[in-house]
Design a protein around this motif. Sequence first.
Motif, short mmCIF file in Angstrom:
data_model
loop_
_atom_site.label_atom_id
_atom_site.label_comp_id
_atom_site.label_asym_id
_atom_site.label_seq_id
_atom_site.Cartn_x
_atom_site.Cartn_y
_atom_site.Cartn_z
N ALA A 183 7.12 101.06 -30.68
CA ALA A 183 5.67 100.90 -30.81
C ALA A 183 5.06 100.04 -29.71
N ASN A 184 5.79 99.83 -28.62
CA ASN A 184 5.21 99.06 -27.52
C ASN A 184 4.05 99.82 -26.89
N ALA A 185 2.99 99.06 -26.57
CA ALA A 185 1.80 99.67 -25.99
C ALA A 185 2.10 100.29 -24.64
N LYS A 186 1.55 101.49 -24.41
CA LYS A 186 1.86 102.22 -23.17
C LYS A 186 0.65 102.44 -22.27
N ASN A 187 -0.53 102.00 -22.69
CA ASN A 187 -1.72 102.14 -21.85
C ASN A 187 -2.72 101.04 -22.23
N ALA A 188 -3.83 101.00 -21.50
CA ALA A 188 -4.80 99.93 -21.69
C ALA A 188 -5.40 99.93 -23.08
N HIS A 189 -5.68 101.12 -23.63
CA HIS A 189 -6.27 101.19 -24.97
C HIS A 189 -5.31 100.64 -26.02
N ALA A 190 -4.04 101.01 -25.90
CA ALA A 190 -3.04 100.54 -26.85
C ALA A 190 -2.79 99.04 -26.68
N SER A 191 -2.79 98.55 -25.45
CA SER A 191 -2.56 97.13 -25.20
C SER A 191 -3.69 96.28 -25.78
N ALA A 192 -4.93 96.73 -25.59
CA ALA A 192 -6.07 95.98 -26.14
C ALA A 192 -6.04 95.98 -27.66
N SER A 193 -5.64 97.11 -28.24
CA SER A 193 -5.56 97.20 -29.70
C SER A 193 -4.46 96.30 -30.24
#
Length: 508
Positions: A183-193
């Motif tokens: 479930a590691n964030a893979k893009n900017a939208h996922a990282s911000a969330s």
Amino acid sequence: MGRAALLLAISLYLQHFLSCSRFAYAATTAPPSPKPPATTKHHQVLILGGGVTGVIAARTLHERGIDDFVIVEARNELGGRMQTATFANRTIEQGPNWIQGTQEGNGPANPIFTLAKKHGVKTQFNDWFGSVSTFDATGAVDFLDVFDQSGDDFDNLTVVAGARVDQNLVDLSARTGYGLLKANAKNAHASASEYYQFDWEYAQTPEQSSLIASSWGNNFTYDTDQGGFSDDNQMSIDQRGFKTLIQQEANEFLKPQQMLLNSTVKSISYSKSGVTVTLVNGQTLTGDYALCTFSLGVLQHDDVSFKPALPDFKQEAIQSMVMATYTKIFLQFPKKFWFDTEMAIFADSERGRYPVWQSLDHKNFLPGSGILFVTVTGDYSVRIEALPDKQVKEEVMGVVRSMFPNVTVPEPLDFFFPRWHSNPLFRGSYSNWPPAFASQHLDNLRANVGRLYFAGEATSRKYFGFLHGAYFEGLDIATIMANCIKEGSCADMEHFANINNILPFENN
């Protein structure tokens, strides 16, 4: 002349000479006045720090019939990190802003919620997860599906942590936990969330945070199935300030002579028979017992010296936990031009760059105020504190204009943010539990040395980093001290001289 006669003559001569010398000295200038002795006051208990922990500790002693105490506070008011500022002719909160977890039905109540109700502090439900807008460098863009998934991922993270506790497995970083869940964030939208779900709460990244402790920190506050209060968050909008709840509570039992404001502690000497505190102004205070409620950051920076130096087990515990920083940056505009939701997320290519926004010019908060604020945490907070206000404002305004590319965004009428990390009275906002911090470290952080005791949100096993953690620790440690006073003595609190690995490291 005999020897005895010679000695007598010399003695008489010296007396005459000294008498003349004193007379001659007095004839030209008055002898220097001796320095007045430093004022020393004795109390049964010295409470060092007037935040939530200190006030609740004082109340606890009072309720046990112990009133010979004094709260020593460096600032000009009680409240600790509960501090307000006047901004855009409104009262805003620089520090704690929310009651996190309130009460569900007849279940356990968050004591901060209880105090707020008792003293009529005005709060408003803050819809962190149901009233959110999303943006990136191109403007408004809907990635609420990604945001919702990040919430599910965090819930799964707590399950993984719970399983490790049940199986007596070693702690990991929360980042490792996300990795195990794929479930590691893979893009900017996922990282911000992900940031919104994790960093915004703990003020540090998943890499810097304990998987197990971050999970129980969440569960013991929000999850009623795990003993938490509720998943409700109430935001203080009281124009007297959130600090009102602890100041009004103090007014019910404190007498003026039990407070020493504007008094900064310089050094603390402790032993098994008592404690001596020296203030910056030279005044000394002695006590049969003392309770140190200084922030973890102050202890880490050696802003106060201890005599003797704190034992190794104590110093290791202090340096092993982390004092994180959480910074709210406020802007006032002539009129509102932004989102109508309560919250917003900005997804930048750089994780943690001005990501969480909240509108105070909202019908539920401070309508008509023109106030918008953004939060940064951890290393990014430290970064902006080293910059001049002008540069930080330019960066923030660059983000605002990218969020609203079709709006002619005016310059703000006012701009403000506190510098918690560099404030010598705090050195940060609240504590966070890193992966290498063992449970025994917490025992050592909490343990007394001689008649000097320690308490604060950082010493709370269940509620570190939370305002209610500060409350419970003031209550618990003062109860231990009261029992010691009533009984005349007591055993030291549990501590561990050495904290060992289950298995030795192999280096061959």
